[in-house]
Design a protein around this motif. Structure first.
Motif, PDB file in Angstrom:
ATOM      1  N   PHE A 189       0.841  -1.204   0.000  1.00 38.87           N
ATOM      2  CA  PHE A 189       0.000   0.000   0.000  1.00 38.87           C
ATOM      3  C   PHE A 189       0.880   1.261   0.000  1.00 38.87           C
ATOM      4  CE2 PHE A 189      -1.965   3.340   2.632  1.00 38.87           C
ATOM      5  CZ  PHE A 189      -3.128   3.582   1.925  1.00 38.87           C
ATOM      6  N   ILE A 190       1.958   1.232   0.787  1.00 39.79           N
ATOM      7  CA  ILE A 190       2.856   2.398   0.851  1.00 39.79           C
ATOM      8  C   ILE A 190       3.452   2.665  -0.534  1.00 39.79           C
ATOM      9  CG2 ILE A 190       4.967   3.350   1.881  1.00 39.79           C
ATOM     10  CD1 ILE A 190       4.510   1.551   4.274  1.00 39.79           C
ATOM     11  N   ILE A 191       3.957   1.623  -1.162  1.00 41.71           N
ATOM     12  CA  ILE A 191       4.608   1.788  -2.466  1.00 41.71           C
ATOM     13  C   ILE A 191       3.618   2.318  -3.497  1.00 41.71           C
ATOM     14  CG2 ILE A 191       5.777   0.559  -4.354  1.00 41.71           C
ATOM     15  CD1 ILE A 191       6.983  -1.278  -2.207  1.00 41.71           C
ATOM     16  N   ARG A 192       2.436   1.667  -3.499  1.00 41.32           N
ATOM     17  CA  ARG A 192       1.407   2.031  -4.481  1.00 41.32           C
ATOM     18  C   ARG A 192       1.002   3.494  -4.329  1.00 41.32           C
ATOM     19  NH1 ARG A 192      -1.855  -2.103  -3.134  1.00 41.32           N
ATOM     20  NH2 ARG A 192      -3.432  -0.756  -2.210  1.00 41.32           N
ATOM     21  N   ARG A 193       0.693   3.875  -3.078  1.00 40.85           N
ATOM     22  CA  ARG A 193       0.205   5.234  -2.830  1.00 40.85           C
ATOM     23  C   ARG A 193       1.308   6.282  -3.053  1.00 40.85           C
ATOM     24  NH1 ARG A 193      -5.107   6.076  -1.021  1.00 40.85           N
ATOM     25  NH2 ARG A 193      -6.124   4.245  -1.872  1.00 40.85           N
ATOM     26  N   THR A 194       2.528   5.935  -2.693  1.00 38.85           N
ATOM     27  CA  THR A 194       3.634   6.874  -2.905  1.00 38.85           C
ATOM     28  C   THR A 194       3.742   7.202  -4.383  1.00 38.85           C
ATOM     29  OG1 THR A 194       4.807   5.989  -1.018  1.00 38.85           O
ATOM     30  CG2 THR A 194       6.142   7.166  -2.621  1.00 38.85           C
ATOM     31  N   PHE A 195       3.684   6.170  -5.184  1.00 37.15           N
ATOM     32  CA  PHE A 195       3.802   6.347  -6.628  1.00 37.15           C
ATOM     33  C   PHE A 195       2.631   7.175  -7.170  1.00 37.15           C
ATOM     34  CE2 PHE A 195       3.576   4.912 -11.083  1.00 37.15           C
ATOM     35  CZ  PHE A 195       4.872   5.214 -11.456  1.00 37.15           C
ATOM     36  N   LYS A 196       1.431   6.820  -6.706  1.00 43.86           N
ATOM     37  CA  LYS A 196       0.218   7.502  -7.159  1.00 43.86           C
ATOM     38  C   LYS A 196       0.268   8.988  -6.772  1.00 43.86           C
ATOM     39  CE  LYS A 196      -4.761   7.005  -6.703  1.00 43.86           C
ATOM     40  NZ  LYS A 196      -5.803   6.375  -5.901  1.00 43.86           N
ATOM     41  N   ASN A 197       0.666   9.282  -5.524  1.00 44.22           N
ATOM     42  CA  ASN A 197       0.695  10.678  -5.068  1.00 44.22           C
ATOM     43  C   ASN A 197       1.773  11.489  -5.775  1.00 44.22           C
ATOM     44  OD1 ASN A 197      -1.372  10.108  -3.372  1.00 44.22           O
ATOM     45  ND2 ASN A 197      -0.137   9.973  -1.528  1.00 44.22           N
ATOM     46  N   LEU A 198       2.878  10.837  -6.073  1.00 41.55           N
ATOM     47  CA  LEU A 198       3.925  11.539  -6.816  1.00 41.55           C
ATOM     48  C   LEU A 198       3.394  11.957  -8.186  1.00 41.55           C
ATOM     49  CD1 LEU A 198       7.249   9.582  -6.199  1.00 41.55           C
ATOM     50  CD2 LEU A 198       6.828  11.988  -5.747  1.00 41.55           C
ATOM     51  N   PHE A 199       2.683  11.025  -8.809  1.00 46.41           N
ATOM     52  CA  PHE A 199       2.107  11.268 -10.128  1.00 46.41           C
ATOM     53  C   PHE A 199       1.087  12.410 -10.067  1.00 46.41           C
ATOM     54  CE2 PHE A 199      -0.772  10.092 -13.668  1.00 46.41           C
ATOM     55  CZ  PHE A 199       0.156  10.170 -14.700  1.00 46.41           C
ATOM     56  N   LYS A 200       0.228  12.360  -9.015  1.00 43.34           N
ATOM     57  CA  LYS A 200      -0.791  13.404  -8.858  1.00 43.34           C
ATOM     58  C   LYS A 200      -0.134  14.762  -8.603  1.00 43.34           C
ATOM     59  CE  LYS A 200      -4.345  12.270  -6.044  1.00 43.34           C
ATOM     60  NZ  LYS A 200      -4.932  11.480  -4.946  1.00 43.34           N
ATOM     61  N   GLY A 201       0.929  14.758  -7.783  1.00 46.72           N
ATOM     62  CA  GLY A 201       1.653  15.994  -7.465  1.00 46.72           C
ATOM     63  C   GLY A 201       2.234  16.638  -8.705  1.00 46.72           C
ATOM     64  N   VAL A 202       2.743  15.803  -9.586  1.00 48.02           N
ATOM     65  CA  VAL A 202       3.343  16.320 -10.820  1.00 48.02           C
ATOM     66  C   VAL A 202       2.255  16.916 -11.722  1.00 48.02           C
ATOM     67  CG1 VAL A 202       4.529  15.634 -12.936  1.00 48.02           C
ATOM     68  CG2 VAL A 202       5.322  14.778 -10.754  1.00 48.02           C
TER      69      VAL A 202
END
Lengths: 237, 522
Positions: free
Chosen positions: B6-19
């Motif tokens: 969950f940490i890995i998935r969400r980290t990746f997703k939030n990075l993408f959203k942030g960009v």
């Protein structure tokens, strides 16, 4: 609930904690106090299972590093460290998943509201101030509804409202039968709430007493603390 | 394991959203992706051996030397501080959670695979250069990338195993570190002895580092054998190397979580060190990070007002330098530039020192674009000092120019003697080097003034690097024209110096408002 028996921890040649034993019972607030470098954080980290040590530590009768023990204790480190890219709510969701919690969302909402973080649910870790990160760290530890919880210098960086809330939470945890261990070197911050005082100096527990016994003897915690920890400084060099 | 994923998935997703939320950032990332894609396409599509066809022995020699240096540096650091895949958030949240330590290690391993992307990127950038000089196999690029992955996966595991043994006592730490130093010294002695015999850097590199002892030496030899398959094909060495690395990675992972379930303490110090290193990087202080600081040096604080910033900088520099202002970054630039000169073919003999200048300027870009001024702006003092903006900017950066002058003097006097260059060429190279440094410094400040403190330090570094290259390029192109018409290396260097001077002054003028516009980050 928490039993520490003959705990020793050596960093190379430095004996950071020397043969320490104490207990914190359910519904009791224990405070671990001592000057800088007394061994408080090493003791807390040993209990949290982050360090190897000699001796025995049990939580709810189970070895502190066992999965069963970890299920029931919460830990708030001295310096909050959050996942930079996870939101506040995702931190709580992660904890809920990691501890297998069910119906945790209402509790999470209540905790966030108490610490004025309910409007920051979608903020990611690195957007939060140090104080806010500390609040998230506290919420995560309390979300699991712990039977034993440890706070390492919990007041640092918190605003007055959060300090007030936290003190109330200490009392609520105690009332709910939780064993609470607070490590601090700021005596004023825990003056009204402690049940058992453990004074550490130079890696050893030099004083253990309950509030009732101490009040009966007519002494103050501050006086005892300075009389025990200032001894060395009084000696001529 | 689900919670950890969950940490890995969400980290990746939030990075993408942030960009996606920040257009400037999105442009930066698109730019980087296009650049990497271009590098990859170029790496695969370009013909091999365009400039020359270096021997397979020379290629293997380079690979062995690179991996030897990297393993030595990383593992020695690992023995000292503990190596880790973990951040402090992992320590605080996952180590205390009811999750099996082996699952946490597996999670860290998955994260580290993401971390190998950086190594892959660095490796990818070197491939066109290697392809130009070596007739590589069609699958050669893949082999180099595979060796980079093997390195990135194996060094933290090896470091953790060493650390868990060495952390028991300071004697063990000393013993291991000495063992590594003795091995490194032995290699250096053998290499220098060989150079004394062959009188050729390339021949010695080809013979010493392709010796069977090094080729089959565990880990270093194995990794470089995988990379060397890019030239040599799938030889026995490659299969031994690949099997060795595979077994090592699997074996050490199993050893770590079967034999030592209690690895948390071993990675704790490493995680703390990692956080400190990230903080230093954010402050633009990573090249000075973890340097030994001397308590006393023969350098006093002096001056008043803005001048005091300059003397404080010199004092800090002297405290971490080996000798006067010679520190780790100086050594890196000087050694790399001189080695580059010896490796590069120079049939024309027209450019003697200029080749070294260009490479040194490139190295300086890599070290200086980390942004030394960032360290100054992390603290409030510079904002409070009662002096004009221009004075503060000038004296806060003067120390860097002095250091570049010192480094340039050593580098070009030394290489001037080696290539028997004229005195005026040596002097013009030193001046041009200092001016390149000035362009990078003020370019960095101007970028801070324009972009402020943006989302990602790495994106910022990348944008600055490209911008700096684009700014100095006209000077170099113009210099090449001057060389074509005059056939004078000295005049070419003068043109490059003049261009850089104008550029540096212009950037300085535009940068002076930084203290008016930029806010302290603390």
């Amino acid at each position: 609930m928490l039993k520490v028996k003959n705990l020793s921890k050596k960093y190379e040649k430095v004996l950071a904690v020397n043969n320490v034993s104490f207990e914190v019972n359910s519904g009791e607030i224990g405070v671990l106090i001592g000057p800088n470098g007394a061994g408080k954080s090493t003791t807390i980290k040993s209990i949290a299972g982050l360090l190897r040590f000699d001796g025995e530590i049990t939580i709810d009768g189970k070895p502190n590093k066992s999965i069963e023990a970890k299920r029931v204790f919460g830990y708030i480190p001295e310096t909050a460290a959050l996942y930079e890219s996870l939101t506040v709510w995702e931190h709580l969701e992660f904890i809920a998943r990691a501890y297998g919690l069910k119906d945790w969302k209402d509790t999470a909402e209540v905790l966030l509201k108490r610490f004025d973080m309910d409007d920051k649910k979608d903020k990611i870790g690195k957007e939060l101030s140090k104080g806010m990160q500390q609040k998230v760290s506290i919420c995560c530890a309390l979300l699991i509804n712990p039977r034993m919880v440890m706070f390492d210098e919990p007041m640092i960086g918190l605003d007055p409202k959060a300090i007030k809330e936290l003190k109330e939470i200490f009392v609520e945890l105690k009332s709910a039968g939780c064993a609470v261990l607070i490590s601090t070197h700021i005596l004023d911050s825990i003056a009204e709430i402690w049940d058992k005082a453990l004074i550490m100096n130079k890696g050893e527990i030099v004083y253990v007493n309950t509030r009732d016994a101490m009040l009966a003897s007519g002494e103050s915690l501050e006086h005892i603390f300075f009389s025990l920890t200032d001894k060395e400084e009084e000696k001529p060099a | 394991m689900k919670a950890l994923m969950f940490i890995i998935r969400r980290t990746f997703k939030n990075l993408f959203k942030g960009v996606l939320k920040k257009p400037s950032l999105l442009i930066g990332y698109i730019f980087i992706i296009l650049f990497i894609a271009l590098m990859l396409v170029a790496s695969f599509a370009m013909p091999a051996g365009l400039i020359r066809s270096g021997s397979p022995e020379f290629f293997t020699g380079i690979m062995s030397l690179v991996f030897m240096f990297m393993y030595y540096t990383y593992i020695k650091l690992g023995i000292e501080k503990g190596s880790t895949y973990f951040r402090m958030a992992d320590v605080n949240f996952t180590f205390t959670a009811p999750i099996m330590p082996n699952k946490i290690l597996l999670y860290a391993f998955i994260k580290q695979i993401g971390g190998t992307i950086l190594f892959l990127f660095i490796a990818t950038c070197q491939i066109p250069n290697l392809k130009n000089n070596f007739a590589m196999q069609s699958y050669g690029v893949w082999m180099i990338l595979l060796s980079a992955v093997m390195f990135a996966l194996s060094y933290p595991l090896i470091s953790m195993i060493f650390y868990s043994w060495a952390s028991k006592s300071s004697e063990r730490k000393k013993l291991l570190k000495r063992l590594f130093d003795v091995l490194a010294l032995a290699v250096v002695i053998v290499f220098i002895t060989s150079i004394a015999k062959t009188r050729s850097f390339v021949d010695s590199l080809s013979s010493v580092f392709t010796h069977p002892v090094i080729r089959y030496f565990p880990v270093i030899g194995w990794t470089s054998s995988i990379a060397s398959a890019a030239m040599n094909g799938f030889t026995l060495e490659f299969w031994i190397g690949l099997s060795g690395m595979g077994l090592l990675i699997i074996g050490t992972s199993i050893a770590l979580y079967r034999m030592n379930l209690d690895y948390y303490e071993d990675v704790l110090e490493g995680a703390e060190y990692f956080e400190a290193a990230i903080k230093a990087k954010r402050e633009g202080n990573n090249l000075r990070f973890n340097l030994k600081v001397k308590n006393k040096v023969k350098q006093n604080l002096s001056g008043t007002g803005a001048v005091s910033i300059f003397f404080r900088y010199l004092l800090e520099l002297r405290k971490t330098a080996f000798f006067l202002f010679l520190d780790r970054s100086s050594v890196m630039v000087i050694i790399a530039a001189i080695i580059f000169k010896f490796i590069m073919p120079d049939e024309s003999n027209v450019l003697t020192l200029a080749t070294i200048l260009f490479f040194a300027a490139y190295m300086l870009l890599l070290t200086q674009m980390q942004g030394g001024i960032g360290k100054e702006l992390e603290k409030h003092y510079i904002f409070l000092i009662p002096a004009s903006y221009a004075q503060k900017l000038f004296f806060a950066t003067l120390g860097e120019h002095v250091k570049n002058l010192f480094d340039g003097f050593i580098l070009f006097v030394l290489s001037g003697i080696l290539v028997k260059a004229k005195v005026e060429t040596v002097i013009s190279c030193i001046i041009a080097y200092v001016l390149f440094g000035a362009v990078y410094t003020y370019g960095d400040i101007l970028a801070r003034r324009i972009f402020g403190r943006i989302h990602s330090k790495n994106v910022m570094i990348f944008v600055k690097a490209i911008a700096n290259l684009l700014m100095v390029a006209p000077g170099i192109i113009g210099g090449v024209f001057v060389l074509t018409f005059t056939e004078s290396e000295f005049l070419m260097l003068c043109f490059i110096g003049a261009w850089s001077f104008v550029l540096a002054v212009t950037l300085f003028v535009f940068s002076t408002g930084i203290f008016k516009n930029l806010e302290t980050v603390n």
